[in-house]
Enzyme design. Structure first.
Site, PDB file in Angstrom:
ATOM      1  N   GLY A   3      12.368 -40.023  -9.509  1.00  0.00           N
ATOM      2  CA  GLY A   3      11.218 -40.257  -8.848  1.00  0.00           C
ATOM      3  C   GLY A   3      11.244 -39.444  -7.716  1.00  0.00           C
ATOM      4  CB  THR A   4      11.156 -35.742  -6.797  1.00  0.00           C
ATOM      5  OG1 THR A   4      10.020 -35.789  -7.466  1.00  0.00           O
ATOM      6  CG2 THR A   4      12.277 -35.456  -7.426  1.00  0.00           C
ATOM      7  CG  ASN A   5       6.343 -38.767  -5.655  1.00  0.00           C
ATOM      8  OD1 ASN A   5       6.384 -37.810  -5.867  1.00  0.00           O
ATOM      9  ND2 ASN A   5       5.487 -39.440  -6.524  1.00  0.00           N
ATOM     10  CG  ASP A   6       9.511 -44.013  -3.824  1.00  0.00           C
ATOM     11  OD1 ASP A   6       9.509 -44.115  -2.700  1.00  0.00           O
ATOM     12  OD2 ASP A   6       9.146 -44.518  -4.811  1.00  0.00           O
ATOM     13  CG  MET A  50      -2.784  -7.186   8.925  1.00  0.00           C
ATOM     14  SD  MET A  50      -0.799  -6.956   8.784  1.00  0.00           S
ATOM     15  CE  MET A  50      -1.157  -6.518   7.004  1.00  0.00           C
ATOM     16  NE  ARG A  56      -6.559   4.178   4.658  1.00  0.00           N
ATOM     17  CZ  ARG A  56      -7.768   4.040   4.097  1.00  0.00           C
ATOM     18  NH1 ARG A  56      -8.350   2.836   3.946  1.00  0.00           N
ATOM     19  NH2 ARG A  56      -8.796   5.052   3.862  1.00  0.00           N
ATOM     20  N   GLY A  68      -7.965  -7.256   4.185  1.00  0.00           N
ATOM     21  CA  GLY A  68      -8.990  -7.478   5.281  1.00  0.00           C
ATOM     22  C   GLY A  68      -8.402  -8.030   6.536  1.00  0.00           C
ATOM     23  CB  CYS A  96       7.760 -39.249 -13.396  1.00  0.00           C
ATOM     24  SG  CYS A  96       8.878 -40.639 -12.669  1.00  0.00           S
ATOM     25  CD  GLU A 153      11.618 -44.812  -7.752  1.00  0.00           C
ATOM     26  OE1 GLU A 153      10.711 -44.201  -7.374  1.00  0.00           O
ATOM     27  OE2 GLU A 153      11.838 -45.867  -8.497  1.00  0.00           O
ATOM     28  CE1 TYR A 202      10.113 -36.976 -18.436  1.00  0.00           C
ATOM     29  CE2 TYR A 202      12.036 -37.299 -20.104  1.00  0.00           C
ATOM     30  CZ  TYR A 202      11.120 -37.705 -18.919  1.00  0.00           C
ATOM     31  OH  TYR A 202      11.199 -39.075 -18.823  1.00  0.00           O
ATOM     32  NE  ARG A 249      -5.538  -4.491  -3.179  1.00  0.00           N
ATOM     33  CZ  ARG A 249      -6.214  -4.794  -2.122  1.00  0.00           C
ATOM     34  NH1 ARG A 249      -5.766  -4.902  -0.940  1.00  0.00           N
ATOM     35  NH2 ARG A 249      -7.606  -5.018  -2.046  1.00  0.00           N
ATOM     36  CB  SER A 271      12.402 -41.026 -15.066  1.00  0.00           C
ATOM     37  OG  SER A 271      11.319 -40.055 -14.533  1.00  0.00           O
ATOM     38  CG  HIS A 320     -14.012 -10.058   3.623  1.00  0.00           C
ATOM     39  ND1 HIS A 320     -14.611 -11.401   4.001  1.00  0.00           N
ATOM     40  CD2 HIS A 320     -12.843  -9.975   4.042  1.00  0.00           C
ATOM     41  CE1 HIS A 320     -13.651 -11.911   4.640  1.00  0.00           C
ATOM     42  NE2 HIS A 320     -12.731 -11.203   4.604  1.00  0.00           N
ATOM     43  CE  LYS A 380      -3.755  -0.112   2.951  1.00  0.00           C
ATOM     44  NZ  LYS A 380      -4.798   0.103   2.418  1.00  0.00           N
ATOM     45  NE  ARG A 391       6.745 -47.391 -11.773  1.00  0.00           N
ATOM     46  CZ  ARG A 391       6.417 -46.585 -10.492  1.00  0.00           C
ATOM     47  NH1 ARG A 391       7.122 -45.577 -10.191  1.00  0.00           N
ATOM     48  NH2 ARG A 391       4.924 -46.618  -9.977  1.00  0.00           N
TER      49      ARG A 391
HETATM   50  C1  PEP Z   1       8.134 -41.261  -7.359  1.00  0.00           C
HETATM   51  O1  PEP Z   1       8.788 -42.021  -6.504  1.00  0.00           O
HETATM   52  O2  PEP Z   1       8.214 -40.340  -7.672  1.00  0.00           O
HETATM   53  C2  PEP Z   1       7.406 -41.927  -8.427  1.00  0.00           C
HETATM   54  C3  PEP Z   1       6.999 -41.297  -9.560  1.00  0.00           C
HETATM   55  O3  PEP Z   1       7.022 -43.309  -8.315  1.00  0.00           O
HETATM   56  P1  PEP Z   1       5.846 -43.718  -7.343  1.00  0.00           P
HETATM   57  O4  PEP Z   1       5.333 -42.426  -6.730  1.00  0.00           O
HETATM   58  O5  PEP Z   1       4.883 -44.544  -8.080  1.00  0.00           O
HETATM   59  O6  PEP Z   1       6.592 -44.518  -6.082  1.00  0.00           O
HETATM   60 MG    MG Z   2       8.802 -44.309  -6.654  1.00  0.00          MG
END
Ligand code: PEP
Ligand code: MG
Length: 944
Positions: free
Chosen positions: A827-830, A122, A111, A120, A893, A806, A913, A357, A825, A473, A41, A635
């Site tokens: 596997g960022t979850n694992d 603060m 203000r 709204g 992935c 992974e 990718y 703003r 690839s 609001h 502001k 896979r």
């Molecule tokens: C992962 O581990 O990121 C993945 C893509 O495989 P999954 O989630 O099936 O274990």
């Molecule tokens: Mg996995």
């Protein structure tokens, strides 16, 4: 609220020896680019002043001051009071008025305003400087006695509420009581004398509640208000908001306090107050859009107390002012190159700008604005892409009401935030939260909403109000959150006392299901069918532009042809992950798969796999066909086998039941013989029953044996840590026939399509790899199958083989793995699970929310890639992998592949990718382009 012991504001502070730190910036001197220091502001007010727009004089007390105030144990930093007084002297000079001057009183507002707008959340205090003597000056200068007393009573209630922490209900009830006594219904019917009476009543409330009169010293008022504004930064509302919107202290830290000359929109028919957007925030249409109220002050519009008029009406009622606003609109857009959301007041025919703003718009409106601004040559394509919030695109993936719906709505309000939602009605925010926690979908129905309802917004599917405009609001907050909202549906009459509403002869109680359409403003009773969203023309244009700039490819995670088709429509350039296990879980094959797992020997297992093969082959064929030659990464089986079997408890229960009947059945099956022994004349009868019972006993005992075997197998397969256990490539190596069947299905599918002249590009991906020996073994297996398939089909099938990354060891052995793997690839979850040693199944329900709340971790690493840990591992992997194989293709992935900040990181480490769920493909396309543009502009650098 100010809860701390109050400091005194000494008129005669010692003058500091060194050049004092600068806490205060006049609007004409503040650097409007420095939103972090001045707050949004304050920065806007400085910019507007400096480009010559009509801004009432004022100054900004910096966010840094607020932080020092907290650090000093709720005391202003030394030097602040003097700087405030000096700045006030400047305003007095500019206005030829005096703060506390009984003849020519200057009134100011204070203000809040943080670096990020938190509508709204603060506090604001108006009319500071009014007291028993200056009110007279205000009256004589304005020649309007009612206005003077009205301003005074507004000041007392606001100061009482915000600064002294007295509930606003107290003031509201006192006013209602007076209206009843005077037999009037509208505030506007109260006379000047009534207003003066109210001032006395309100003053008494202050004494009753605090034991002290309202401060008469203008500077005491001012400093107390500044403290209250600072304190509101740490109020519950503001904290909840920051948590929900992930506003970290890096993005916004502390609030500024903006002190500005008061102007009055309530000085008669040629005065007004309003909120306007330079473009329609719900459609993006290039028109001045907003609401105004004539003869009204301050927060009346945003609070939704009176339903305002559309700004287009000003063209008739105040044509000069309307023209001037149009000019301001143009100046602002040309200056900021961004749609603006502004607040203004007209005081006796003079336009005053109080805020500007960047406008919060929904995704569709934002997209249209980007396209239009490029066509208007106001911005470049790059700027058009950069101004968009990639994650906001998911808003456009919202459901819409089925166009074939013929159900008649019961009410029509304003389409305040697009998208449709159905749910059970709740009448207050706490209830919304309770019901949502119990798993219900709710619609929050209120006459109007207030900032303290914010938690109800988070919990609800949509918001419905009976009062208020598109800038009320409810509308502003819902739009910011991307939640559907219908506001001002006046046909709905709500009693918040009884928690009931009536509309067109229908009674709505808690739990009544309603559907709202935040695009058309329609409201229905019951659930109305909805349809899936489509990509609009503007979105298409934006995404095409994005494709021109992005370096990252965008693929999708798809396990079915339907998902693949959807993703293709959204612009996916391939499948980055096809999880084959999902196919085994389908109803027509889970039995076969279980037979395979339960098989006693390799022959039995092979027989089951043979029956599964054609099913898998057809699945792959369909996906490959849909993807028309785009790469499809399939896979091989990943999860542990026991995931495909029923739970141990369920089988134990079945066994128990079967055993219970075993004894009964053995008794009953003896009955025909017993009867025949007793009565020999029955010798020829009951034979059929005899047979039937022995059949039943046979079935029963074979079923029992099967279940016992299953239980045995389940127990054998049971693991303490299944996610770290017998899964992925480990499974493929110990049960090679499973991977053989899968590879055969893949290659046959590809081969048959090639024979049909359908283009195919197959990538076989191996999960959970941690050593090159694993890869080597599976490569051997794949080559064997390849030869078989080649012999069978008589053609060579092109394919590549790669590995998921992974497991931490895989990162550390990237150079070696790349000798064999043609692609990686992530596997960022694992990989996140493995890097943190946090169970991905449990962390989010257990300690992660606490960790995030207490800033032990900034984000949920399963949602937003942890750049410092997981990201570092990824960067090393890319470097070492490409050292061995320079053309190594690398993607991601895991879930992070669809999250904008993680995508930016993937760009920075030079991945080829990202792959994400179909609905996030547009998000990924835009985020990938933004990363490229940012790099080109030097806003980000390759990760080192
Ligand atoms: C992962 O581990 O990121 C993945 C893509 O495989 P999954 O989630 O099936 O274990
Ligand atoms: Mg996995």
């Amino acid at each position: 609220m100010v809860q701390q012991t109050r400091q005194t504001y000494d008129e005669h502070q010692p003058i500091e020896a060194k050049a004092p730190k600068k806490y205060v910036y006049l609007f004409q001197e503040g650097n409007g680019k420095d939103r972090k220091l001045l707050g949004g502001k304050g920065a806007g007010l400085c910019e507007m002043t400096q480009i010559g727009l009509p801004v009432p004089p004022g100054f900004v007390i910096t966010t840094q001051t607020c932080l020092e105030y907290f650090d000093n144990g709720f005391k202003f930093p030394q030097g602040l009071p003097n700087q405030v007084r000096q700045a006030m002297a400047e305003i007095e000079r500019a206005m030829s008025l005096g703060f506390g001057n009984p003849e020519k009183p200057l009134l100011v507002s204070v203000r809040s305003g943080a670096a990020i707008s938190m509508p709204g959340m603060m506090d604001t205090v108006l009319n500071l400087g009014i007291n028993d003597s200056t009110v007279q000056g205000l009256i004589s200068r304005s020649g309007n006695e009612r206005f003077g007393w009205d301003s005074y009573r507004r000041f007392i209630s606001l100061f009482g509420n915000i600064v002294l922490n007295i509930s606003d209900e107290q003031f509201h009830l006192a006013m209602e009581r007076l209206k009843e006594e005077r037999k009037v219904t509208q505030d506007t019917e109260l006379t000047s004398q009534n207003m003066q009476e109210l001032v006395n009543i309100f003053k008494q409330i202050i004494i009753d509640k605090t034991g002290k009169p309202i401060p008469q010293d203008p500077y005491e008022q001012l400093f107390m208000a500044i403290e209250a504004v600072f304190a509101s930064w740490n109020g519950k509302r503001a904290q909840d908001y920051r948590r929900e919107f992930k506003i970290s202290s890096k993005i916004a830290n502390g609030t500024a306090a903006n002190v500005q000359t008061m102007v009055f929109g309530n000085m008669g028919a040629n005065s007004a107050t309003g909120v306007a957007f330079t473009r329609d925030p719900s459609t993006g249409e290039n028109i001045l859009f907003g609401d105004y109220l004539d003869n009204a002050q301050g927060e009346d519009i945003v609070a939704g107390i009176r339903t305002p008029k559309p700004i287009s009406e000003m063209r008739q009622t105040m044509p000069d002012m309307y023209r001037e606003l149009l000019k301001v609109r143009e100046t602002l857009e040309h200056h900021f190159k961004e749609a603006q959301d502004m607040e203004f007041t007209i005081e006796e025919g003079k336009l005053c700008m109080l805020q500007t703003r960047n406008a919060k718009m929904n995704a569709a409106a934002n997209m249209k604005t980007s396209v239009d601004m490029v066509n208007e040559e106001l911005i470049t394509k790059e700027e058009a892409l950069l101004r968009l919030d990639a994650s906001q695109l998911t808003q456009l993936m919202y459901c819409q009401i089925d166009p074939n719906n013929t159900v008649v709505p019961v009410a029509v309000g304003l389409g305040a935030s697009p998208g449709a939602a159905s749910g059970e009605v709740v009448f207050d925010a706490d209830e919304a939260e309770r019901q949502a926690k119990a798993g219900k979908k709710v619609i929050l129905l209120r006459e109007q909403t207030k900032p303290e309802d914010i938690h109800g917004f988070f919990a609800a599917q949509g918001i419905l109000t009976s009062v208020g405009g598109k800038t009320s609001h409810a509308a502003v907050v819902a739009r910011g959150m991307g939640k559907p909202c219908v506001s001002g549906a006046g046909d709905i009459k709500i009693s918040h006392v009884e928690n009931v509403a009536y509309v067109g002869g229908n009674r709505i109680v808690q739990g009544t299901v309603v559907t709202i359409d935040g695009t058309s403003g329609k409201v229905w009773l019951g659930e109305i069918p909805m349809v899936e969203p489509e990509i609009s023309e503007n979105m298409n244009k934006i995404l095409k532009w994005a494709d021109e700039f992005r370096k990252l490819g965008v693929r999708t995670n798809a396990d079915t042809p339907l998902d693949a088709e959807k993703a293709l429509m959204f612009g996916a350039e391939g499948v980055g992950l096809c999880r084959t296990e999902r196919m085994f879980n389908a109803a027509d094959r889970i039995g076969l798969f279980q037979d395979m797992i339960l098989a006693d020997n390799p022959e039995e297992r092979l027989a089951a796999l043979r029956r599964l093969l054609p099913l898998q082959k057809d699945d792959f064929k369909e996906i490959l066909r849909v993807m028309q030659g785009f790469p499809v990464t399939i896979r091989l089986l990943d999860p542990p086998l026991h995931e495909f079997l029923p739970s141990e408890e369920a089988v134990e229960r079945q066994i128990e039941t079967l055993q219970k009947y075993q004894e009964a059945l053995s008794n009953v099956s003896k009955l025909p013989q017993v009867l025949r022994d007793i009565d020999p004349s029955l010798q020829s009868v009951l034979v059929e029953d005899d047979n039937m019972l022995s059949n039943l006993a046979e079935v029963q005992s074979s079923e029992l044996k099967k279940k016992m075997d299953t239980l045995q197998k389940i127990r054998t397969l049971r693991e303490v840590n299944p996610m770290l256990g017998h899964r992925g490539v480990r499974l493929g190596i110990t049960y090679p026939e499973i991977y053989e069947m899968q590879v055969e299905a893949i290659l046959l599918a590809a081969g048959e399509l090639i024979k049909e002249t359908v283009p195919v590009k197959v990538e076989i991906m191996i999960p959970q790899v941690c050593t090159s020996q694993e890869l080597k073994r599976v490569y051997g297996l794949i080559r064997r199958v390849e030869r078989r398939v080649k012999d069978r089909l008589g053609i060579t099938i092109p394919y590549t083989v790669g590995t998921m990354i992974e497991v931490v060891r895989a990162c550390m052995r990237a150079g070696r793995l790349a000798e064999l793997a043609e692609f990686f690839s992530f596997g960022t979850n694992d990989l996140t699970q493995a890097t943190f040693s946090f169970s991905r199944e449990d962390a989010e329900n257990k300690f992660l929310p606490f960790y995030n709340e207490h800033k032990i971790l900034q984000d949920n690493p399963f949602e937003i890639l942890d750049v410092k840990g997981v990201g570092r591992l990824m960067a090393i992997t890319v470097e070492w992998g490409r050292k061995t194989r320079p053309d190594l293709k690398i993607g991601i992935c895991g879930e992070h592949g669809g999250e904008p900040s993680s995508i930016e990181f993937c760009h920075r480490i030079n991945l080829d990718y990202v792959s994400c769920s179909p609905y996030r493909v547009p998000v990924a396309r835009l985020a990938a382009a933004q990363a490229s543009i940012k790099e080109k502009k030097g806003m980000i650098k390759p990760f080192q």
